[in-house]
Every structure is written in C-alpha cells, then in structure tokens.
Scaffold this motif. Structure first.
Motif, PDB file in Angstrom:
ATOM      1  N   HIS A  92       0.674  -1.045   0.059  1.00 45.96           N
ATOM      2  CA  HIS A  92       0.039   0.046  -0.135  1.00 45.96           C
ATOM      3  C   HIS A  92       0.812   1.130  -0.148  1.00 45.96           C
ATOM      4  CE1 HIS A  92      -3.083   2.902   1.439  1.00 45.96           C
ATOM      5  NE2 HIS A  92      -3.931   2.023   0.919  1.00 45.96           N
ATOM      6  N   GLU A  93       0.200   2.289  -0.536  1.00 41.41           N
ATOM      7  CA  GLU A  93       1.074   3.470  -0.734  1.00 41.41           C
ATOM      8  C   GLU A  93       1.492   3.881   0.645  1.00 41.41           C
ATOM      9  OE1 GLU A  93      -2.870   6.851  -1.084  1.00 41.41           O
ATOM     10  OE2 GLU A  93      -1.177   6.117  -2.865  1.00 41.41           O
ATOM     11  N   LEU A  94       0.718   3.709   1.622  1.00 36.98           N
ATOM     12  CA  LEU A  94       1.099   4.063   3.088  1.00 36.98           C
ATOM     13  C   LEU A  94       2.205   3.845   3.472  1.00 36.98           C
ATOM     14  CD1 LEU A  94      -0.497   5.792   5.523  1.00 36.98           C
ATOM     15  CD2 LEU A  94      -1.007   3.487   6.263  1.00 36.98           C
ATOM     16  N   ALA A  95       2.627   2.662   2.966  1.00 37.85           N
ATOM     17  CA  ALA A  95       4.132   2.007   3.475  1.00 37.85           C
ATOM     18  C   ALA A  95       5.202   2.798   3.007  1.00 37.85           C
ATOM     19  CB  ALA A  95       4.342   0.805   2.776  1.00 37.85           C
ATOM     20  N   ILE A 107      -3.748   7.765   8.732  1.00 38.18           N
ATOM     21  CA  ILE A 107      -4.322   6.573   8.830  1.00 38.18           C
ATOM     22  C   ILE A 107      -5.632   6.492   8.909  1.00 38.18           C
ATOM     23  CG2 ILE A 107      -4.323   4.943  10.945  1.00 38.18           C
ATOM     24  CD1 ILE A 107      -1.624   5.138  10.007  1.00 38.18           C
ATOM     25  N   ALA A 108      -6.533   7.599   9.178  1.00 32.16           N
ATOM     26  CA  ALA A 108      -7.791   7.750   8.953  1.00 32.16           C
ATOM     27  C   ALA A 108      -8.080   7.408   7.441  1.00 32.16           C
ATOM     28  CB  ALA A 108      -8.195   9.047   9.532  1.00 32.16           C
ATOM     29  N   SER A 109      -7.293   8.024   6.469  1.00 32.63           N
ATOM     30  CA  SER A 109      -7.510   8.086   5.223  1.00 32.63           C
ATOM     31  C   SER A 109      -7.381   6.621   4.693  1.00 32.63           C
ATOM     32  CB  SER A 109      -6.693   9.039   4.269  1.00 32.63           C
ATOM     33  OG  SER A 109      -6.826  10.354   4.420  1.00 32.63           O
ATOM     34  N   PHE A 110      -6.330   5.858   5.096  1.00 35.15           N
ATOM     35  CA  PHE A 110      -6.219   4.625   4.914  1.00 35.15           C
ATOM     36  C   PHE A 110      -7.324   3.821   5.261  1.00 35.15           C
ATOM     37  CE2 PHE A 110      -4.801   0.542   6.693  1.00 35.15           C
ATOM     38  CZ  PHE A 110      -4.270  -0.185   5.655  1.00 35.15           C
ATOM     39  N   ARG A 111      -7.903   3.822   6.498  1.00 36.68           N
ATOM     40  CA  ARG A 111      -8.872   3.118   7.003  1.00 36.68           C
ATOM     41  C   ARG A 111     -10.246   3.286   6.036  1.00 36.68           C
ATOM     42  NH1 ARG A 111     -11.426   6.247  11.524  1.00 36.68           N
ATOM     43  NH2 ARG A 111     -11.884   7.561   9.783  1.00 36.68           N
ATOM     44  N   ASP A 112     -10.638   4.519   5.761  1.00 37.07           N
ATOM     45  CA  ASP A 112     -11.716   4.630   4.922  1.00 37.07           C
ATOM     46  C   ASP A 112     -11.462   4.007   3.449  1.00 37.07           C
ATOM     47  OD1 ASP A 112     -12.693   6.242   7.123  1.00 37.07           O
ATOM     48  OD2 ASP A 112     -12.250   8.242   6.198  1.00 37.07           O
ATOM     49  N   GLU A 113     -10.299   4.118   2.855  1.00 38.22           N
ATOM     50  CA  GLU A 113     -10.003   3.636   1.719  1.00 38.22           C
ATOM     51  C   GLU A 113     -10.191   1.946   1.765  1.00 38.22           C
ATOM     52  OE1 GLU A 113      -6.396   2.444  -1.033  1.00 38.22           O
ATOM     53  OE2 GLU A 113      -6.274   4.108   0.179  1.00 38.22           O
ATOM     54  N   ARG A 114      -9.783   1.439   2.778  1.00 30.81           N
ATOM     55  CA  ARG A 114      -9.815   0.122   2.885  1.00 30.81           C
ATOM     56  C   ARG A 114     -11.156  -0.577   3.088  1.00 30.81           C
ATOM     57  NH1 ARG A 114      -6.876  -3.356   0.913  1.00 30.81           N
ATOM     58  NH2 ARG A 114      -6.692  -4.750   2.500  1.00 30.81           N
ATOM     59  N   SER A 117     -13.046  -1.803   0.316  1.00 31.33           N
ATOM     60  CA  SER A 117     -12.846  -3.010  -0.685  1.00 31.33           C
ATOM     61  C   SER A 117     -12.846  -4.356   0.387  1.00 31.33           C
ATOM     62  CB  SER A 117     -11.598  -2.801  -1.299  1.00 31.33           C
ATOM     63  OG  SER A 117     -10.537  -2.421  -0.455  1.00 31.33           O
ATOM     64  N   VAL A 118     -12.886  -3.974   1.727  1.00 33.08           N
ATOM     65  CA  VAL A 118     -12.577  -5.201   2.547  1.00 33.08           C
ATOM     66  C   VAL A 118     -13.598  -5.165   3.468  1.00 33.08           C
ATOM     67  CG1 VAL A 118     -10.157  -5.644   2.138  1.00 33.08           C
ATOM     68  CG2 VAL A 118     -11.025  -4.064   4.171  1.00 33.08           C
ATOM     69  N   ALA A 119     -13.783  -5.971   4.405  1.00 27.89           N
ATOM     70  CA  ALA A 119     -14.958  -5.989   5.740  1.00 27.89           C
ATOM     71  C   ALA A 119     -14.394  -5.285   6.641  1.00 27.89           C
ATOM     72  CB  ALA A 119     -15.144  -7.404   5.917  1.00 27.89           C
ATOM     73  N   PRO A 120     -14.992  -4.809   7.553  1.00 27.02           N
ATOM     74  CA  PRO A 120     -14.558  -3.902   8.701  1.00 27.02           C
ATOM     75  C   PRO A 120     -13.603  -4.788   9.559  1.00 27.02           C
ATOM     76  CG  PRO A 120     -17.101  -3.502   8.420  1.00 27.02           C
ATOM     77  CD  PRO A 120     -16.674  -4.408   7.108  1.00 27.02           C
ATOM     78  N   SER A 121     -13.944  -5.879   9.853  1.00 29.66           N
ATOM     79  CA  SER A 121     -13.068  -6.949  10.651  1.00 29.66           C
ATOM     80  C   SER A 121     -11.907  -7.061  10.012  1.00 29.66           C
ATOM     81  CB  SER A 121     -13.756  -8.202  10.673  1.00 29.66           C
ATOM     82  OG  SER A 121     -14.037  -8.744   9.371  1.00 29.66           O
ATOM     83  N   ARG A 125      -8.030  -5.656  11.736  1.00 25.44           N
ATOM     84  CA  ARG A 125      -7.151  -6.252  11.891  1.00 25.44           C
ATOM     85  C   ARG A 125      -5.613  -5.744  11.276  1.00 25.44           C
ATOM     86  NH1 ARG A 125     -10.591 -10.560  10.180  1.00 25.44           N
ATOM     87  NH2 ARG A 125     -11.294 -11.746  11.976  1.00 25.44           N
ATOM     88  N   GLU A 126      -5.993  -4.917  10.316  1.00 25.33           N
ATOM     89  CA  GLU A 126      -4.931  -4.326   9.728  1.00 25.33           C
ATOM     90  C   GLU A 126      -4.401  -3.137  10.607  1.00 25.33           C
ATOM     91  OE1 GLU A 126      -5.561  -5.198   5.094  1.00 25.33           O
ATOM     92  OE2 GLU A 126      -6.275  -3.335   5.677  1.00 25.33           O
ATOM     93  N   LEU A 127      -5.367  -2.392  11.115  1.00 27.12           N
ATOM     94  CA  LEU A 127      -5.137  -1.263  11.879  1.00 27.12           C
ATOM     95  C   LEU A 127      -4.316  -1.743  13.326  1.00 27.12           C
ATOM     96  CD1 LEU A 127      -8.332   0.941  11.650  1.00 27.12           C
ATOM     97  CD2 LEU A 127      -5.868   1.448  10.843  1.00 27.12           C
TER      98      LEU A 127
END
Length: 330
Positions: A92-95, A107-114, A117-121, A125-127
């Motif tokens: 991911h570009e955050l890296a 981090i908040a932008s990363f969360r919203d973007e993910r 495309s993925v489930a909240p769970s 886990r990624e956070l």
C-alpha cells in the motif's frame, strides 16, 4: 514555546527550550511546521531532550513493517495469516510514508479507503498490526516518536453477528454430501464441529495424542484466547473419531491432514453437493454451542467447553431454538 514564521516563501518552525540546543526546520505549509514543532516539543517533554529526528525522516513505515514481519511475526500464533496481511500493507502507498510525516489523517484515510474494498473486521486487523508495529518500534527499537498515531484513529465497528442454525434436513444433507466426496475424514470433521463447537483451527490442529480414549476428552494445549482447555466428547463424536482412526494411516499423528485453505475449498464444494446456501463452517460452532445449552448445560459449563472467556461473547455466539425451549417453560 515554538516560533512559526514565514521566511523566503517557506514556513520555518523553531523550538527553544532552556538547556537545549535550538532546533529549526523549514516546511512548505504552516500546518506542517506547526505539526513538527508540536511533535518535537512532546518528544522533549517525554525524553528530556530533543531526539535526533533524522532517523524519522529516513525511515519509512514499510521498513518497519518489513522488520516486524521478519523478527516479530514468526514467533506469534497465527503467524502465517499475519505475514500475509503485512504483505498487503507493504504494497500500500501508506508504506512509503516516512515516520516523520506519518499523521493521524494518513491513518484515517487508509482506514476509509480499505473499508471500500474489505470487511470492517479486516480493516480492524490491519489497523491493529500497524499499531503494534509502531508500538514495538517505539518501545523496543528506540524509534523517537512521541505518540502512536494509529491509536488516535477510530476503529471501524464490526457487526458480524450471525444466527444461522442448521434447519430441517440440512445436517443430514451435509453428512450425505461428505459421503459423496473424496475426503475420507470430512464427515468425521463435520460431526466433531457440530458436537463440540470447537473452532476450525482447533480441529485442524488436533493430534491423535490429544485424544484420551479412557476419559473421552480432547485436550487443547493452546487455543485462540491464549490458554488450553479440555473438551468432552459426546458418544457420537467419539465413535466418529474412532471410526476414522481405524481407516487412517497407522503412523499418522495429525487427525485431519488438511490446511485451512483446503478446508475452505472443500466446504464450498460440500455445500454445492448438499444444495445448502449461506452456511459457513464457523456456523457449526454456533450450532454446537447452542445445542449444549439446549441439552441443559449452564453458562459456566458451556464456556468451559467452548473456550469463551467473556460471557457476553458466549451469549453472542448462542442462538437457542425457541421451539426447543417451549417445553421448558411452565
């Protein structure tokens, strides 16, 4: 106090503290200058001196993820899954952000973007991984960060409660589908899941030495919640295990030689053969725990079998059949 001023088209931040050498740095925006000054002051308050921020300017989040993946993940339970998740995070570009510039907003932008495309769970886990990576970097690797920005970001709410139970002749169709497949132990595996409420990983991790024939008990040395437990076997579950043992290879130590990924594919094919929809393998745990209650066991007794440490979580996993409870009401 920090001084922020505009100098030759750029914003300069200067931090002065008594007994310390003044520190200054220039930025393109006033907001960046103010953030740098706040962080530096916080670090001075925490460490008693202004740390060398050059390491933060040259270290990327991806480098920390790579080190954590190499040094920390292999010694953890569930290391395979965590290493796979870190591989995703490293792409991911955050890296590519340096630690000096990593912000709460990033981090908040990363969360919203993910979450698109993925489930909240999965996002949670990624956070959690990102948070622990930074925490280890601060505490064990000496990274001079004043705070863990991931901890400042709101985590997504997980709403994955399910009340799916086996209905009608679904159990019979499942077992008949097992007989029609090519996995000789699949029927035993399904029966064990229904009768005990054990987790998928616990079942796949069983060795024959974990099963006490005299006591009719399975001993789990390590489980998801970090402790072991003993699971009593019903006569049906015990008979199914002994039947499979008679067919298994004599020198085999693992009860069910199958990986989680292989079981997932096998489960999908089984549902197709049985004509059953919207049933997950984990729903068999719901079914098993609910049946324990329907047999009259109390909350403490069921928790000792299922391995739930928090009774509120046990209540979430338990869905009793109203029809079966009618006879128990006066």
């Amino acid at each position: 106090m920090a001084t922020i001023r505009k100098l030759r088209g750029r914003w300069q931040a200067q931090v002065r503290r008594r007994g310390l050498k003044p520190r200054c740095k220039s930025f393109d925006t006033k907001q960046e200058a103010e953030k740098w000054a706040r962080d530096l002051e916080a670090q001075v308050d925490r460490f008693g001196a202004a740390p060398d921020t050059k390491v933060l300017e040259s270290t990327t989040l991806g480098e920390l993820l790579e080190r954590y993946q190499r040094e920390v993940s292999p010694i953890k339970r569930g290391s395979v899954q965590e290493i796979q998740r870190i591989d995703v995070l490293r792409r991911h570009e955050l890296a590519y952000r340096t630690m000096i510039g990593l912000s709460q907003q990033d981090i908040a932008s990363f969360r919203d973007e993910r979450l698109k495309s993925v489930a909240p769970s999965t996002a949670v886990r990624e956070l959690a991984i990102l948070s622990h990576v930074i925490e280890v970097a601060i505490r064990d690797w000496g990274l001079p960060l004043s705070r863990n920005v991931v901890k400042l970001v709101r985590r997504p709410v997980i709403r994955n409660e399910r009340s799916r139970r086996l209905t009608g002749d679904e159990e019979q169709r499942l077992l008949e589908g097992c007989d029609a497949g090519q996995i000789p132990f699949l029927k035993t595996l399904v029966i064990l899941a229904i009768e005990t409420g054990m987790r998928r990983g616990e079942i796949l991790g069983l060795d024959w030495t974990d099963i006490s024939h005299n006591r009719r008990v399975v001993t789990l040395t390590m489980t998801k919640n970090g402790s072991g437990r003993e699971v009593p076997l019903s006569q049906r579950a015990f008979d199914a295990l002994m039947s499979w043992k008679a067919q298994a290879e004599v020198d085999a130590s693992i009860v069910f030689p199958m990986s989680p990924g292989a079981l997932e594919q096998t489960w999908r094919r089984l549902l197709a053969r049985a004509g059953i929809k919207n049933l997950r393998f984990h729903d068999l745990r719901h079914e098993g725990v609910s049946r324990l209650f329907e047999r009259g066991l109390n909350m403490i007794e069921v928790s000792s079998i299922s391995g739930h440490k928090e009774l509120r979580m046990l209540k979430r996993y338990t869905h009793l059949s109203a029809d079966d409870l009618v006879s128990r009401l006066a």
